[in-house]
Design a protein around this motif. Sequence first.
Motif, PDB file in Angstrom:
ATOM      1  N   ALA A  25      31.054  31.672   4.500  1.00 51.99           N
ATOM      2  CA  ALA A  25      31.824  32.910   4.448  1.00 51.99           C
ATOM      3  C   ALA A  25      30.915  34.095   4.147  1.00 51.99           C
ATOM      4  O   ALA A  25      31.088  35.183   4.707  1.00 51.99           O
ATOM      5  CB  ALA A  25      32.927  32.804   3.401  1.00 51.99           C
ATOM      6  N   GLU A  26      29.916  33.891   3.270  1.00 51.61           N
ATOM      7  CA  GLU A  26      29.007  34.959   2.868  1.00 51.61           C
ATOM      8  C   GLU A  26      27.578  34.604   3.252  1.00 51.61           C
ATOM      9  O   GLU A  26      27.184  33.443   3.196  1.00 51.61           O
ATOM     10  CB  GLU A  26      29.088  35.197   1.351  1.00 51.61           C
ATOM     11  N   ARG A  56      28.150  39.553   6.459  1.00 52.38           N
ATOM     12  CA  ARG A  56      26.709  39.764   6.415  1.00 52.38           C
ATOM     13  C   ARG A  56      26.293  41.216   6.617  1.00 52.38           C
ATOM     14  O   ARG A  56      25.108  41.523   6.698  1.00 52.38           O
ATOM     15  CB  ARG A  56      26.028  38.904   7.478  1.00 52.38           C
ATOM     16  N   ASP A  57      27.246  42.128   6.690  1.00 53.43           N
ATOM     17  CA  ASP A  57      26.929  43.538   6.905  1.00 53.43           C
ATOM     18  C   ASP A  57      26.555  44.181   5.572  1.00 53.43           C
ATOM     19  O   ASP A  57      27.418  44.334   4.693  1.00 53.43           O
ATOM     20  CB  ASP A  57      28.135  44.244   7.515  1.00 53.43           C
ATOM     21  N   LEU A 117      30.837  21.876   8.503  1.00 54.46           N
ATOM     22  CA  LEU A 117      30.883  22.192   7.078  1.00 54.46           C
ATOM     23  C   LEU A 117      31.159  23.683   6.921  1.00 54.46           C
ATOM     24  O   LEU A 117      30.494  24.509   7.538  1.00 54.46           O
ATOM     25  CB  LEU A 117      29.551  21.841   6.399  1.00 54.46           C
ATOM     26  N   VAL A 118      32.134  24.004   6.095  1.00 50.38           N
ATOM     27  CA  VAL A 118      32.463  25.394   5.783  1.00 50.38           C
ATOM     28  C   VAL A 118      32.194  25.614   4.300  1.00 50.38           C
ATOM     29  O   VAL A 118      32.611  24.820   3.453  1.00 50.38           O
ATOM     30  CB  VAL A 118      33.938  25.719   6.100  1.00 50.38           C
ATOM     31  N   ILE A 119      31.479  26.682   3.987  1.00 49.34           N
ATOM     32  CA  ILE A 119      31.162  27.018   2.607  1.00 49.34           C
ATOM     33  C   ILE A 119      31.889  28.308   2.240  1.00 49.34           C
ATOM     34  O   ILE A 119      31.681  29.349   2.867  1.00 49.34           O
ATOM     35  CB  ILE A 119      29.649  27.187   2.388  1.00 49.34           C
ATOM     36  N   LEU A 120      32.752  28.215   1.242  1.00 49.95           N
ATOM     37  CA  LEU A 120      33.491  29.366   0.734  1.00 49.95           C
ATOM     38  C   LEU A 120      33.053  29.672  -0.686  1.00 49.95           C
ATOM     39  O   LEU A 120      32.624  28.779  -1.421  1.00 49.95           O
ATOM     40  CB  LEU A 120      35.000  29.075   0.739  1.00 49.95           C
ATOM     41  N   LEU A 150      23.400  39.614   1.008  1.00 50.14           N
ATOM     42  CA  LEU A 150      21.955  39.578   1.204  1.00 50.14           C
ATOM     43  C   LEU A 150      21.554  40.717   2.141  1.00 50.14           C
ATOM     44  O   LEU A 150      21.969  40.752   3.295  1.00 50.14           O
ATOM     45  CB  LEU A 150      21.561  38.227   1.807  1.00 50.14           C
ATOM     46  N   PRO A 151      20.745  41.676   1.674  1.00 54.41           N
ATOM     47  CA  PRO A 151      20.415  42.843   2.495  1.00 54.41           C
ATOM     48  C   PRO A 151      19.424  42.515   3.599  1.00 54.41           C
ATOM     49  O   PRO A 151      18.675  41.529   3.516  1.00 54.41           O
ATOM     50  CB  PRO A 151      19.783  43.819   1.483  1.00 54.41           C
ATOM     51  N   GLU A 152      19.411  43.354   4.603  1.00 52.77           N
ATOM     52  CA  GLU A 152      18.387  43.252   5.637  1.00 52.77           C
ATOM     53  C   GLU A 152      17.021  43.497   5.002  1.00 52.77           C
ATOM     54  O   GLU A 152      16.873  44.336   4.115  1.00 52.77           O
ATOM     55  CB  GLU A 152      18.650  44.272   6.748  1.00 52.77           C
TER      56      GLU A 152
END
Length: 302
Positions: A42-43, A65-66, A89-92, A278-280
């Motif tokens: 998700a993140e 991710r923006d 696999l889904v991670i929430l 997480l920033p660019e």
Amino acid sequence: MRRPGLLRIITAFVTLTLAACGSSKPSASKTPGTTTVRVVAAENFWGNVAAQLGGNHVRVTSIMRDPEADPHLYESNAADAAALADADLVILNGLGYDDAIDKLLSGTSKSGRAVLTVADVLHTSGADANPHLWYDVPRIPEVAHAIVERLATLDPADRGAFDTNLATFDTALRPLRAAIDDIKAKYPHAPVAYTERVPEYLLAAAGLDVKTPPGFAAAIEEGNEPSARDTQAMNDLVSGHGIKVLLYNAQATSRVTENVRDLARRNGVPVVAVTETLPEGESDYQSWQLHQVQALLAALAG
């Protein structure tokens, strides 16, 4: 909804593809014929951790991710549904932080799909629980271990690679944990404040005392205007130099938080920016968090 800017966020996410998110510290070369586990996080910080642990044996898609968008304003779309439908696999994160994705997930089905919720792994619950679990650095190894267990269940032939990557990941956390310990040793119980409780777990691990009026932080997190009393208490705290550092959520801002930030700068109180994704420009979760902790350490020293 918390803050304006929803159209920009939706537009950004409509362009989401199933490309894997950036990964560092990859595992050994992929063995021909072995399974590739399709992971949807998700993140993007949990996606990055999963990519490090899975290496060449996973394909990771991160939804939120923006770095310019407020994650609390996120709304799911067709691209997300397609990614979730294909996931092994889904991670929430859990604790309501990614409810939109959780609801979308409940509308899709896939035999054998695994779901890992970080809040469940850490046994964190309650209506007032802080959802920003990725700032709880001392407990990140627990999350990493749980991800490896899920990956190994889905791809048992590559268990050895996952375990090796886990050891590498834990080692890569050491500079971050050392920096936190350095703050705790040099500045025990130093008074600090935040505009929103994003870094609360981190500050607790560093042994710092948070002075933010609880009502102020709660209102900001809910997207509400703090009471006049709480706003005045926060302003007095800053202008009266009742804190050594102000930590400012640079990703989810409002007029109120910008005013507090500007007040701190005018009064010579160091401001340290923190973000929710997480920033660019950051290669991985560890470097992102380390750079923020180093900025906090420098601010305390100043």
